[in-house]
Design an enzyme around this catalytic site. Structure first.
Site, short mmCIF file in Angstrom:
data_model
loop_
_atom_site.label_atom_id
_atom_site.label_comp_id
_atom_site.label_asym_id
_atom_site.label_seq_id
_atom_site.Cartn_x
_atom_site.Cartn_y
_atom_site.Cartn_z
N TYR A 14 -2.30 -0.04 4.22
CA TYR A 14 -1.57 0.31 3.00
C TYR A 14 -2.39 0.34 1.70
O TYR A 14 -2.26 1.27 0.92
CB TYR A 14 -0.38 -0.66 2.83
N CYS A 73 -6.85 -6.17 -7.36
CA CYS A 73 -7.60 -5.50 -8.40
C CYS A 73 -8.51 -4.42 -7.84
O CYS A 73 -8.80 -4.37 -6.66
CB CYS A 73 -8.50 -6.49 -9.12
N GLY A 133 -4.41 -1.75 -9.21
CA GLY A 133 -3.97 -2.66 -10.27
C GLY A 133 -3.41 -1.88 -11.42
O GLY A 133 -4.10 -1.03 -11.98
N ASN A 163 -12.26 -8.75 -7.63
CA ASN A 163 -11.11 -8.45 -6.78
C ASN A 163 -11.06 -9.49 -5.67
O ASN A 163 -12.05 -9.64 -4.94
CB ASN A 163 -11.26 -7.04 -6.20
N GLY A 164 -9.93 -10.17 -5.52
CA GLY A 164 -9.79 -11.16 -4.44
C GLY A 164 -9.15 -12.44 -4.96
O GLY A 164 -8.49 -12.43 -6.00
#
Ligand code: SF4
Length: 491
Positions: free
Chosen positions: A267, A22, A49, A123-124
């Protein structure tokens, strides 16, 4: 319509890289159009996301929340944004690493304790989400989604129910959480940023030209709104910002033991975002240089698999003084469509996304540089595309080591049986599978060396199997399936 199937058919088929969980964004700016600013922040974080997104705003104690399945540009328009009024906003773009792609799992999530409302975006991945969920269910909490985010939100509500002030309640709630979490929370009076003690996923602080604070997953989201980068949210930090732009943080009491996700440099993050004062582009180029030192190839051209392989390809070419050229032209929009390709188009596979420049490729020895290989199918199609275009030799070079282990910290590298480097016994076998003349990966040591930082600074678990945050047995079972070799590194 089965939206999950549609998304899978399009995004997963054409973008076979691992997907980040995210992107998060938050702003506290009374008098500003906070939802519009958040919209543009999310726009810059769209790469983190692409399944769903949402924005929530606070105007005094009133919350306005809009979230839906789709891209930021599809979910929000002028009419929707004009209804999201407030002084504080948080936004979110989502891939599903826990929970299916449906509207219940979209974020931000709103929770309430007595008259205190809060919205949270994350996020995570929590590695102890099941344990925490069971704890909360025992305390009488009900869940509407399958996300870790709802667990965190309800943990804060639980701590508030123990008569704690907001700052203490947030700190105590996140002390219970284990795993990777970069979180933004809005209340009627505060924007709050929280990062896990390892700082696995990125989170940074910025200020607008009018001195209003902004929190975002990556610095590219600050750039798009003209905000200046201030600093990282520190690993383990809980930062509260009020409407007068006063900061209250636990920073002075923290001792840092970071394990930043090294795959963000390879990336996930955008090349124009920064990490420790340098662009991600810089790190990727250095990875390419190191790859050239370790695994040179004799070739007419170095080419990239656009876009993520480009800085590494340029670094590789510069190091070996070989000409770099574009030879695969990316259709920038096909991976973002919700329209399923027909059977006839599906057979074209990779050609929907990458079109080769045959006059550049024909009769030439080509080094093609990419950042990573997950399942190997895309690399195989790219090698075939180059050979069908007349390439004399195709030498594949990867600017990361083989991905052999699943990720438990917010990336959808799932079980080992999806990973070609875990399934095949040797690089030789992978080379045969993808059909290249040669294939070489960057070494683990070379990857660390290219960053100019210490090994202990990073999580490298998907390459090394050394997990810096302990993984509960039930998660190991789900992700390792046939494996029993994962190591847990204690620091
Ligand atoms: S396991 Fe890999 S993708 Fe996951 S946090 Fe660690 S380095 Fe990043």
């Amino acid at each position: 319509m089965n939206i999950k199937a549609v998304l899978s058919d399009n995004i997963i088929d054409f973008d076979t890289k691992p997907r980040d969980a995210c992107g998060v964004f938050g702003i506290v700016a009374p008098g500003e159009d906070v939802s519009r600013v958040t919209f543009f922040g999310l726009y810059a974080l769209q790469h983190r996301g692409q399944e769903s997104c949402g924005i929530a705003t606070f105007k005094d104690k009133t919350v306005s929340l809009h979230k839906d399945i789709g891209l930021v540009s599809q979910v929000f328009d002028e009419k929707v944004l004009s209804k999201l009024k407030g002084d504080i906003a948080v936004g979110h773009t989502r891939y599903s690493t826990t929970g299916a792609t449906n509207i219940q799992n979209a974020q931000p999530i709103l929770v309430q304790f007595e008259d205190q409302k809060l919205v949270i975006a994350h996020n995570g991945n929590l590695v102890n989400a099941t344990e925490l969920r069971n704890f909360l269910i025992e305390k009488g909490y009900k869940f509407e989604s399958a996300t870790d985010t709802e667990v965190m939100a309800k943990l804060v509500a639980f701590e508030l129910s123990c008569s704690k002030e907001l700052k203490i309640a947030v700190e105590d709630a996140f002390k219970r959480c284990k795993g990777a979490f970069s979180v933004v929370i809005a209340t009627s009076d505060y924007l709050i940023a929280v990062r896990d003690p390892g700082g696995v996923r990125p989170l940074c602080l910025g200020t607008t030209s009018r001195g209003q604070y902004v929190v975002a997953s990556e610095s590219c989201a600050l750039d798009i709104i003209g905000a200046d980068y201030v600093r990282e949210i520190a690993p383990g930090e809980v930062l509260l910002i009020n409407k007068e732009q006063k900061l209250v943080s636990n920073l002075s009491s923290l001792s840092f033991a970071p394990h930043h996700c090294i795959f963000e440099l390879i990336y996930f993050s955008r090349p124009d975002s920064t990490f420790r004062g340098l662009s991600i582009y810089h790190y990727r180029k250095e990875l390419g240089r190191q790859l050239a030192i370790e695994s040179p190839a004799l070739a007419d051209y170095v080419i990239t698999v656009p876009d993520s392989g480009t800085p590494a390809a340029i670094g590789y070419a510069e190091e070996l003084k070989l000409p770099y050229t574009e030879a695969l032209i990316k259709n920038r929009y096909v991976g973002r469509t919700f329209i399923q390709p027909s059977e006839m188009l599906r057979e074209l596979g990779i050609r929907l996304k990458l079109n080769p420049l045959k006059d550049i490729i024909a009769g030439k020895k080509i080094v093609v540089v990419d950042d990573s290989i997950v399942r190997g199918h895309t690399s195989r199609k790219i090698v075939k595309l180059l050979k069908d275009s007349g390439a004399k030799e195709v030498h594949m070079r990867l600017s990361s080591p083989p991905i052999k282990w699943p990720c438990f910290y917010g990336i959808d590298i799932d079980s080992r049986d999806q990973l070609i480097a875990a399934k095949k016994d040797s690089v030789k076998e992978i080379t045969k599978f993808i059909g290249a003349d040669t294939l070489e990966y960057l070494s683990h040591d070379g990857m660390i060396k290219a960053t100019g930082l210490s090994r202990n600074f990073f999580c490298t678990a998907c390459f090394s199997g050394e997990y810096p945050i302990k993984i509960p047995k039930e998660l190991e079972g789900a992700k390792f399936r046939y494996e029993k070799y994962a190591k847990v590194v204690s620091r």
